[in-house]
Design a protein around this motif. Structure first.
Motif, mmCIF file in Angstrom:
data_model
loop_
_atom_site.group_PDB
_atom_site.id
_atom_site.type_symbol
_atom_site.label_atom_id
_atom_site.label_comp_id
_atom_site.label_asym_id
_atom_site.label_seq_id
_atom_site.Cartn_x
_atom_site.Cartn_y
_atom_site.Cartn_z
ATOM 1 N N MET A 1 0.780 -1.248 -0.169
ATOM 2 C CA MET A 1 0.049 -0.008 -0.122
ATOM 3 C C MET A 1 0.891 1.290 0.017
ATOM 4 S SD MET A 1 -3.044 0.868 2.661
ATOM 5 C CE MET A 1 -4.207 -0.077 1.922
ATOM 6 N N PHE A 2 0.714 1.910 -1.124
ATOM 7 C CA PHE A 2 1.345 3.321 -1.083
ATOM 8 C C PHE A 2 0.507 4.335 -0.247
ATOM 9 C CE2 PHE A 2 1.688 7.343 -3.078
ATOM 10 C CZ PHE A 2 3.094 7.562 -3.650
ATOM 11 N N VAL A 3 1.346 4.734 0.721
ATOM 12 C CA VAL A 3 0.543 5.759 1.481
ATOM 13 C C VAL A 3 1.279 7.079 1.618
ATOM 14 C CG1 VAL A 3 -0.077 6.131 3.936
ATOM 15 C CG2 VAL A 3 0.016 3.789 3.037
ATOM 16 N N THR A 4 0.130 8.000 1.343
ATOM 17 C CA THR A 4 0.809 9.411 1.212
ATOM 18 C C THR A 4 -0.236 10.110 2.315
ATOM 19 O OG1 THR A 4 0.888 11.607 0.298
ATOM 20 C CG2 THR A 4 -0.894 10.051 -0.672
ATOM 21 N N TYR A 5 0.291 11.391 2.908
ATOM 22 C CA TYR A 5 -0.403 11.990 3.917
ATOM 23 C C TYR A 5 -0.721 13.550 3.264
ATOM 24 C CZ TYR A 5 -0.109 9.227 8.034
ATOM 25 O OH TYR A 5 -0.145 7.932 8.875
ATOM 26 N N GLU A 6 -0.437 13.546 2.023
ATOM 27 C CA GLU A 6 -0.832 14.678 1.057
ATOM 28 C C GLU A 6 -1.752 14.483 0.035
ATOM 29 O OE1 GLU A 6 0.174 17.578 1.945
ATOM 30 O OE2 GLU A 6 1.777 17.137 3.178
ATOM 31 N N PRO A 7 -2.910 14.970 0.093
ATOM 32 C CA PRO A 7 -4.204 14.750 -1.051
ATOM 33 C C PRO A 7 -3.632 14.902 -2.352
ATOM 34 C CG PRO A 7 -5.109 15.613 0.853
ATOM 35 C CD PRO A 7 -3.569 15.764 1.170
ATOM 36 N N GLN A 8 -2.498 15.784 -2.571
ATOM 37 C CA GLN A 8 -1.920 16.113 -3.824
ATOM 38 C C GLN A 8 -1.082 15.207 -4.440
ATOM 39 O OE1 GLN A 8 -0.090 19.520 -1.719
ATOM 40 N NE2 GLN A 8 1.263 19.427 -3.341
ATOM 41 N N MET A 9 -0.747 14.212 -3.612
ATOM 42 C CA MET A 9 0.152 13.159 -3.988
ATOM 43 C C MET A 9 -0.606 11.845 -4.395
ATOM 44 S SD MET A 9 3.993 13.609 -2.820
ATOM 45 C CE MET A 9 3.811 12.248 -1.993
ATOM 46 N N GLN A 10 -2.002 11.774 -4.110
ATOM 47 C CA GLN A 10 -2.783 10.718 -4.456
ATOM 48 C C GLN A 10 -2.593 10.207 -5.863
ATOM 49 O OE1 GLN A 10 -6.795 11.756 -2.867
ATOM 50 N NE2 GLN A 10 -7.559 9.862 -3.908
ATOM 51 N N MET A 11 -2.568 11.133 -6.833
ATOM 52 C CA MET A 11 -2.449 10.725 -8.104
ATOM 53 C C MET A 11 -0.971 10.104 -8.586
ATOM 54 S SD MET A 11 -5.077 10.807 -9.884
ATOM 55 C CE MET A 11 -4.357 10.259 -11.392
ATOM 56 N N THR B 1 -4.585 7.487 1.079
ATOM 57 C CA THR B 1 -4.536 8.699 1.542
ATOM 58 C C THR B 1 -4.790 8.801 2.891
ATOM 59 O OG1 THR B 1 -4.667 9.636 -0.898
ATOM 60 C CG2 THR B 1 -4.387 11.299 1.226
ATOM 61 N N PHE B 2 -3.649 9.025 3.663
ATOM 62 C CA PHE B 2 -4.104 9.142 5.217
ATOM 63 C C PHE B 2 -3.977 10.728 5.638
ATOM 64 C CE2 PHE B 2 -2.018 4.834 6.690
ATOM 65 C CZ PHE B 2 -3.001 4.257 5.748
ATOM 66 N N SER B 3 -4.796 11.035 6.780
ATOM 67 C CA SER B 3 -5.685 10.232 7.421
ATOM 68 C C SER B 3 -7.008 10.011 6.961
ATOM 69 C CB SER B 3 -5.582 10.920 8.732
ATOM 70 O OG SER B 3 -6.471 12.072 8.691
ATOM 71 N N THR B 4 -7.284 10.509 5.768
ATOM 72 C CA THR B 4 -8.559 10.364 5.239
ATOM 73 C C THR B 4 -9.104 8.748 4.927
ATOM 74 O OG1 THR B 4 -8.035 12.153 3.392
ATOM 75 C CG2 THR B 4 -9.945 10.955 3.112
ATOM 76 N N SER C 1 -11.470 4.757 6.716
ATOM 77 C CA SER C 1 -12.048 3.620 5.939
ATOM 78 C C SER C 1 -11.234 2.470 5.859
ATOM 79 C CB SER C 1 -12.407 4.040 4.505
ATOM 80 O OG SER C 1 -11.095 4.491 3.862
ATOM 81 N N LEU C 2 -9.999 2.320 5.595
ATOM 82 C CA LEU C 2 -9.231 1.114 5.512
ATOM 83 C C LEU C 2 -8.290 0.971 6.573
ATOM 84 C CD1 LEU C 2 -7.742 1.828 1.618
ATOM 85 C CD2 LEU C 2 -9.251 0.121 2.325
ATOM 86 N N GLY C 3 -8.305 1.987 7.492
ATOM 87 C CA GLY C 3 -7.544 1.830 8.843
ATOM 88 C C GLY C 3 -7.755 0.565 9.709
ATOM 89 N N GLN C 4 -9.172 0.088 9.683
ATOM 90 C CA GLN C 4 -9.625 -0.937 10.514
ATOM 91 C C GLN C 4 -8.840 -2.154 9.877
ATOM 92 O OE1 GLN C 4 -11.007 -1.423 13.467
ATOM 93 N NE2 GLN C 4 -10.914 -3.686 13.028
ATOM 94 N N PHE C 5 -8.799 -2.431 8.515
ATOM 95 C CA PHE C 5 -8.337 -3.671 7.688
ATOM 96 C C PHE C 5 -6.794 -3.821 8.199
ATOM 97 C CE2 PHE C 5 -6.342 -6.318 4.828
ATOM 98 C CZ PHE C 5 -7.105 -7.149 4.616
ATOM 99 N N VAL D 1 0.618 18.901 12.901
ATOM 100 C CA VAL D 1 -0.605 17.914 13.390
ATOM 101 C C VAL D 1 -0.591 16.749 12.518
ATOM 102 C CG1 VAL D 1 -3.231 17.661 13.506
ATOM 103 C CG2 VAL D 1 -1.818 19.800 14.149
ATOM 104 N N ASN D 2 -0.450 16.922 11.097
ATOM 105 C CA ASN D 2 -0.257 16.011 10.169
ATOM 106 C C ASN D 2 0.843 14.830 10.223
ATOM 107 O OD1 ASN D 2 -1.385 14.656 7.677
ATOM 108 N ND2 ASN D 2 -0.243 16.181 6.283
ATOM 109 N N LYS D 3 2.082 15.442 10.670
ATOM 110 C CA LYS D 3 3.096 14.625 11.301
ATOM 111 C C LYS D 3 2.888 13.769 12.409
ATOM 112 C CE LYS D 3 7.206 16.476 9.123
ATOM 113 N NZ LYS D 3 7.726 17.758 8.610
ATOM 114 N N MET D 4 2.177 14.270 13.312
ATOM 115 C CA MET D 4 1.978 13.638 14.841
ATOM 116 C C MET D 4 0.951 12.634 14.183
ATOM 117 S SD MET D 4 3.845 14.719 16.789
ATOM 118 C CE MET D 4 5.009 15.303 15.329
ATOM 119 N N ALA D 5 -0.025 12.711 13.372
ATOM 120 C CA ALA D 5 -0.715 11.719 13.001
ATOM 121 C C ALA D 5 -0.033 10.529 12.263
ATOM 122 C CB ALA D 5 -1.955 12.255 11.979
#
Ligand code: PA5
Length: 426
Positions: free
Chosen positions: A257-267, A293-296, A300-304, A349-353
């Motif tokens: 899973m490629f994970v980003t914390y920046e919505p602009q990197m979703q693509m 895209t975290f934390s979004t 949703s997927l976090g539980q899995f 805050v994003n970094k702490m998340a």
């Protein structure tokens, strides 16, 4: 430029035990002797690209910029994802540009096409159609409809100034049509496949029209080419990433899973999925690439990820400096009880998340994490990151004895679809 950290990956093997294999494959990539070697043009593209064409990209971009209220980029797969990933990563999702970019020709959805058609009705449009083969159905259908719309609106003569084709240098229906109509054309090189083509006019022209500094993209690409042209696993982060993927798959992790914390990197994640999915997923082998895209997506997927079946590992792509930042405001009444964050930066805050999530997934959830840290989301970094993933992908595929550069499997659905659509046999 890129920091790679495998210390949260819980690897069951020593990375360095792959050093010899990496050296051999590195040689094979640079000497172009491996499977699919006629598609290795991206390796030293930065030394070989056509400088005149690069300048022409800049000139054409400058010429059309004034006219372009909307830039339509018509293409799919490798002829679409890279440009979108670059533009969104570098400019953010709501840039102050006067030009709006719309990607089209990447779906058969009738609603999507008709809504775009309505949206651009009273706007000044520039169209860049991108297709190496020139025959990809999604793109060809959208292009025919847009061409007719534009000819009705502007007339054929003006369309010569508004339609630009990026395609094969000599072959294919799009090339023939563009020449006949007198459109400006740019070349997709024979030896660079779609998912490696963002560094060619495929990605550069839309980037340049949108005001992105493509010189900087190439500076990053060149730096990566130089830094990563190094067969020493101990000091090459791209090869470390490639080897870690193999070790993690040996440990039963069949999804990444490629994970980003920046919505602009979703693509960028979408682009990465094509790069690794099409390159590696064949001969019954490969790691399923997915993205979040975290934390979004923790909602949703976090539980899995935390408690579901242990099939995946995460690859975090972290950014040191965001494009923008701000401070969380104080509120005298504190009715929402959020004053504990007063004057904290939004990025902090994003970094702490991120830190909290990493600990939860790794320590409690036993999910391995690989961490790729980049400095920012600017042009140079984008160019650098592209090459990092290109070379890592080639390495990881060759480690599985797979040809990274073909995609025979994507033809199967097309065959069925053409039968159903009644496409005449050639
Ligand atoms: O990686 C690939 O080859 C594909 O994703 C292609 O880029 C995509 O199918 C578009 O092909 P074309 O540029 O020929 O229209």
């Amino acid at each position: 430029m890129i920091k790679f950290d495998a210390s949260h990956a819980m690897l069951s093997e020593d990375i360095n035990s792959y050093g010899k294999q990496v050296k051999e494959i590195h040689k094979m990539i640079h000497e172009k002797t491996g499977k699919g070697n006629d598609f290795l043009g991206w390796v030293d593209w930065i030394n070989n690209y056509d400088k005149e064409e690069f300048d022409r990209i800049l000139q054409v971009a400058k010429k059309v910029q004034d006219k372009a209220e909307v830039l339509l980029v018509c293409g799919i797969g490798g002829s679409y994802l890279g440009a979108r990933a670059a533009i969104e990563m570098i400019q953010g999702l709501y840039p102050e540009n006067k030009t709006e970019v719309i990607f089209i020709g990447n779906t058969f959805s009738s609603t999507y096409f008709k809504q775009v058609e309505k949206h651009i009705e009273n706007k000044s449009v520039i169209l860049n159609v991108i297709s190496k083969s020139g025959t990809t159905t999604e793109t060809a259908m959208a292009f025919r409809m847009l061409k007719q719309l534009m000819e009705n609106k502007y007339g054929k003569e003006e369309c010569k100034e508004r339609i630009i084709a990026t395609t094969d240098k000599a072959r294919g229906t799009l090339k023939a049509l563009a020449d006949k109509e007198g459109y400006e054309t740019f070349v997709i090189p024979d030896d660079i496949g779609g998912r490696y083509s963002v560094i060619t006019p495929v990605g550069l022209l839309p980037m340049a029209i949108m005001g992105i500094d493509i010189h900087e993209v190439y500076r990053g690409l060149k730096a990566a080419y130089e830094d990563l042209n190094n067969d020493d696993l101990a000091t090459n982060p791209a090869y470390q990433y490639a080897v870690c993927r193999r070790i993690l798959q040996n440990m039963g992790k069949d999804a990444e899973m490629f994970v980003t914390y920046e919505p602009q990197m979703q693509m960028l994640g979408e682009w990465w999925k094509q790069l690794f999915g099409e390159s590696e997923g064949k001969d019954g082998k490969g790691i399923l690439p997915c993205s979040a895209t975290f934390s979004t997506d923790l909602h949703s997927l976090g539980q899995f990820i935390q408690e579901g079946k242990k099939v995946l590992f995460e690859t975090l792509v972290l950014v040191e400096k965001p494009l923008m930042d701000g401070l969380f405001p104080h509120d005298e009444l504190n009715e929402d009880q959020m004053n504990y964050l007063t004057d904290k930066s939004l990025n902090w805050v994003n970094k702490m998340a991120c830190e909290g999530t990493l600990e939860a997934h790794e320590v409690t959830g036993k999910v391995p994490n690989l961490i790729i840290t980049i400095e920012d989301m600017k042009e140079y970094t984008f160019g650098y990151l592209c090459y990092f993933f290109f070379i890592a992908c080639a390495m990881t595929c060759y480690m599985l004895d797979i040809n990274p550069f073909n995609q025979p499997g994507v033809e199967v659905y097309k065959k069925n679809m053409f039968r159903l659509l009644g496409k005449p046999a050639k």
